[in-house]
Design an enzyme around this catalytic site. Structure first.
Site, PDB file in Angstrom:
ATOM      1  N   LYS A 131      -0.677  -5.064 -18.133  1.00  0.00           N
ATOM      2  CA  LYS A 131      -1.566  -6.430 -18.200  1.00  0.00           C
ATOM      3  C   LYS A 131      -2.788  -6.253 -19.182  1.00  0.00           C
ATOM      4  CE  LYS A 131      -2.490  -8.255 -14.110  1.00  0.00           C
ATOM      5  NZ  LYS A 131      -2.950  -8.511 -12.833  1.00  0.00           N
TER       6      LYS A 131
ATOM      7  N   HIS B 199      23.998  13.579   5.386  1.00  0.00           N
ATOM      8  CA  HIS B 199      24.648  14.899   5.217  1.00  0.00           C
ATOM      9  C   HIS B 199      23.401  15.692   4.626  1.00  0.00           C
ATOM     10  CE1 HIS B 199      28.913  14.485   5.751  1.00  0.00           C
ATOM     11  NE2 HIS B 199      28.625  13.054   5.180  1.00  0.00           N
TER      12      HIS B 199
ATOM     13  N   LYS C 231      -7.332   8.827 -12.243  1.00  0.00           N
ATOM     14  CA  LYS C 231      -7.433   8.156 -13.738  1.00  0.00           C
ATOM     15  C   LYS C 231      -8.419   8.595 -14.308  1.00  0.00           C
ATOM     16  CE  LYS C 231      -5.573   4.006 -13.783  1.00  0.00           C
ATOM     17  NZ  LYS C 231      -5.134   2.619 -13.302  1.00  0.00           N
TER      18      LYS C 231
ATOM     19  N   GLY D 248       0.563  -5.556  -9.022  1.00  0.00           N
ATOM     20  CA  GLY D 248       1.418  -5.000  -9.736  1.00  0.00           C
ATOM     21  C   GLY D 248       2.646  -4.606  -8.889  1.00  0.00           C
ATOM     22  N   ARG D 249       2.443  -4.229  -7.569  1.00  0.00           N
ATOM     23  CA  ARG D 249       3.356  -3.996  -6.639  1.00  0.00           C
ATOM     24  C   ARG D 249       4.009  -5.194  -6.135  1.00  0.00           C
ATOM     25  NH1 ARG D 249      -1.122  -2.492  -4.823  1.00  0.00           N
ATOM     26  NH2 ARG D 249      -2.103  -3.163  -2.912  1.00  0.00           N
TER      27      ARG D 249
ATOM     28  N   GLU E 191       0.782   1.901  -1.062  1.00  0.00           N
ATOM     29  CA  GLU E 191      -0.257   1.453  -1.786  1.00  0.00           C
ATOM     30  C   GLU E 191      -1.033   0.287  -1.097  1.00  0.00           C
ATOM     31  OE1 GLU E 191      -0.538   2.103  -6.394  1.00  0.00           O
ATOM     32  OE2 GLU E 191      -0.259  -0.451  -6.261  1.00  0.00           O
TER      33      GLU E 191
ATOM     34  N   GLU F  48      -0.760   5.907 -19.238  1.00  0.00           N
ATOM     35  CA  GLU F  48       0.466   6.367 -19.589  1.00  0.00           C
ATOM     36  C   GLU F  48       1.253   5.376 -20.013  1.00  0.00           C
ATOM     37  OE1 GLU F  48      -1.089   7.843 -15.332  1.00  0.00           O
ATOM     38  OE2 GLU F  48      -1.099   5.949 -16.599  1.00  0.00           O
TER      39      GLU F  48
END
Length: 541
Positions: free
Chosen positions: A208, A386, A506, A269-270, A355, A214
């Site tokens: 954005k 399993h 961050k 964001g999510r 979050e 990153e």
């Protein structure tokens, strides 16, 4: 939103008493006393069927949980979200992911702007771009059509697109290659691009602000990778597009702002996979299928907004999550999709749920004195059976589980799907009812082995069924969990739409980077552990 603290609400106090009365009641007895329970404790909406009968609840539990929702102002807060009130109080923002999937022609005016019209303006531009790429009309710098699309993002700008791509792979263009780069670890970029031709590759840079550390580190690496092969700065505009709102930084990078697709501060964001962040999804499945995805989201939005709480899928699932977290002390919640296409769905839900509801203060800043968000985790069935299902069946921890299945497979081969779905029903049955000592002995088991083969049962599950996994179904499924998270957060009185916990690490990383890169020995002012680790890393490097 009520100002009464959660523990002081009448329904909460009644639930505390009720829990003590039923905590030892077994699902075997609940089903024996109510043979129609499995047909009665169900709900349906937006193409999804929810069987919540195998939960440790009675009609009184449901009545009290619904009363708690009412006392917590769930209906009022839902309306506030849908009309664009600034319910994200710590950032003074509206929360309008629901506007991303409202049909063209509907209207929602917030601060004098019809946000639905702005959403469809971006969707139309995305569709035009996707059609040009998919048809081969869009050419790279050397005149070749695009064969490879690499999405560069992190968090919601990665988890949503990669989950949607895997979930809807059946509907994707198989002559196009899609890759997703999120980790700042250089291995992620190297492995994603090592077999791609630069002159046939398009990068989508999703940030954005166009400043995310990153994402922009990977974007500049991609830029250098493309230029090394193509040798001309003009090539960047043919091989990079941006999902961003920072036109200045996008231009500086070399991307044509005509190929910049924006979104808004009321999209977290999510909650953004159905915004321009979903550009890679639209490129993969086409604009028509993307609109089917949006329609699935919207169908669940309308179900959540208009259906009475006693038949409301997200509300019921959210309230059950509160019931297990705060009364049974369940620390985790399992999500087990019985579809290989949904292998990234649990990872997507981890961000959505943790979050959102990993919060320790209420909306007005008071410390909570109760449990909030659970740890969400899972793997597709039958693989998980399993590995970790052993702990769910016979371990000491109570882990509520959602089992997701489909009536039809997209890849019919022999009897695979019947075998797969038999496991959904068998696991729910085994977790609920277990196997008693008497039943184990009746099988002729040696007495010293009997304790090892006893299953306590009484392990709760929700079973979610749909006809088949389509774009519409995926949209409804994601929205189901979005609104379940919202319902939980409303009861807990927390802000499900900020994420300040992401920020501190961050900030500190930005401070440490120059200390790692410095040619001379830096003066370190951290704690002794961090200082020692930095020195050790510099020596290893």
């Amino acid at each position: 939103m009520t100002s009464t603290p959660l523990r002081d609400r009448p329904a909460w106090k009644a639930l505390e008493k009720h829990y003590e009365e039923i905590r030892g009641v077994h699902l075997r007895d609940l089903f024996a006393d109510d043979p129609a329970r499995g047909e009665r404790l169900v709900a349906e909406g937006a193409g999804l069927y929810l069987d919540f009968s195998k939960n440790r609840i009675t009609d009184e539990t449901i009545r009290l949980l619904l009363q708690l929702a009412e006392e917590s102002g769930l209906a009022e807060r839902t309306e506030a979200m849908f009309r664009g009130d600034r319910i994200n109080v710590s950032e003074n923002r509206s929360v309008l992911h629901v506007a991303l999937r409202m049909p063209k022609g509907s209207a929602l005016v917030v601060d004098g702007v019809d946000v639905v019209a702005t959403v469809h303006e971006v969707l139309d531009r995305m569709a035009s771009f996707a059609d040009r790429v998919r048809s081969g009309e869009w050419k790279g710098h050397t005149g070749k059509p695009i064969r490879n699309i690499v999405n560069i993002g992190i968090g919601g700008s990665d988890l949503g697109p990669v989950m949607a791509y895997e979930a809807l792979r059946h509907y994707t263009r198989r002559d196009l290659t899609f890759r997703f780069v999120s980790n700042v670890d250089s291995t992620d970029f190297a492995e994603a691009t090592q077999d791609l031709a630069a002159d046939e590759t398009l990068f989508i840079v999703s940030s954005k602000t166009f400043t995310t550390l990153e994402t922009m580190t990977n974007a500049h690496t991609a830029r250098a990778w493309a230029l090394a092969a193509l040798g001309d700065e003009a090539a960047i505009a043919k091989h990079f597009v941006a999902v961003s709102t920072n036109a200045e930084e996008v231009t500086t990078f070399g991307i044509d702002t005509n190929n910049m697709f924006g979104f808004w501060d009321w999209v977290g964001g999510r909650y953004s996979m159905d915004s321009a962040i979903g550009l890679s999804t639209m490129l993969a499945i086409g604009s028509d299928a993307f609109h089917e995805l949006l329609a699935g989201f919207h169908a669940m939005d309308e179900h959540f907004r208009t259906t009475p709480l006693e038949r409301n899928l997200p509300a019921l699932m959210g309230l059950l999550s509160v019931w297990y977290a705060d009364f049974f002390g369940a620390q985790t919640s399992g999500v087990m999709p019985y579809s290989h296409y949904l292998k990234r769905f649990p990872a997507y839900l981890q961000q959505l749920t943790m979050e959102s509801n990993g919060k320790h203060v209420t909306l007005d800043g008071r410390a909570v004195d109760y449990e909030t968000g659970a740890v969400y985790w899972g793997e597709p069935g039958t693989n998980g059976q399993h590995s970790f299902y052993q702990l769910i069946h016979q371990g000491t921890k109570l882990i509520p589980v959602d089992l997701i299945g489909f009536g039809k497979t997209l890849n019919p081969i022999r009897d695979h799907h019947d075998i797969l779905m038999s496991n959904v029903f068998a696991q729910a049955e085994a977790l609920a009812f277990g196997k008693t000592e008497e039943e184990v002995r009746a099988e002729g088991t040696a007495e010293d082995v009997v304790p090892h083969r006893v299953f306590e049962g009484n392990r709760p599950t929700n079973v979610i069924l749909a006809e088949k996994l389509t774009p519409h179904t995926l949209g409804a499924l994601v929205a189901l969990y979005e609104h379940s998270v919202f319902a939980q957060g409303t009861v807990w009185g927390i802000n499900s739409f900020d994420q300040w916990g992401v920020e501190l690490g961050k900030v500190l990383a930005t401070r440490i980077i120059p200390e790692l890169e410095s040619k001379s020995e830096p003066e370190l002012a951290h704690d002794s552990s961090t200082n020692a680790l930095i020195r050790r890393y510099r020596a290893l490097r």
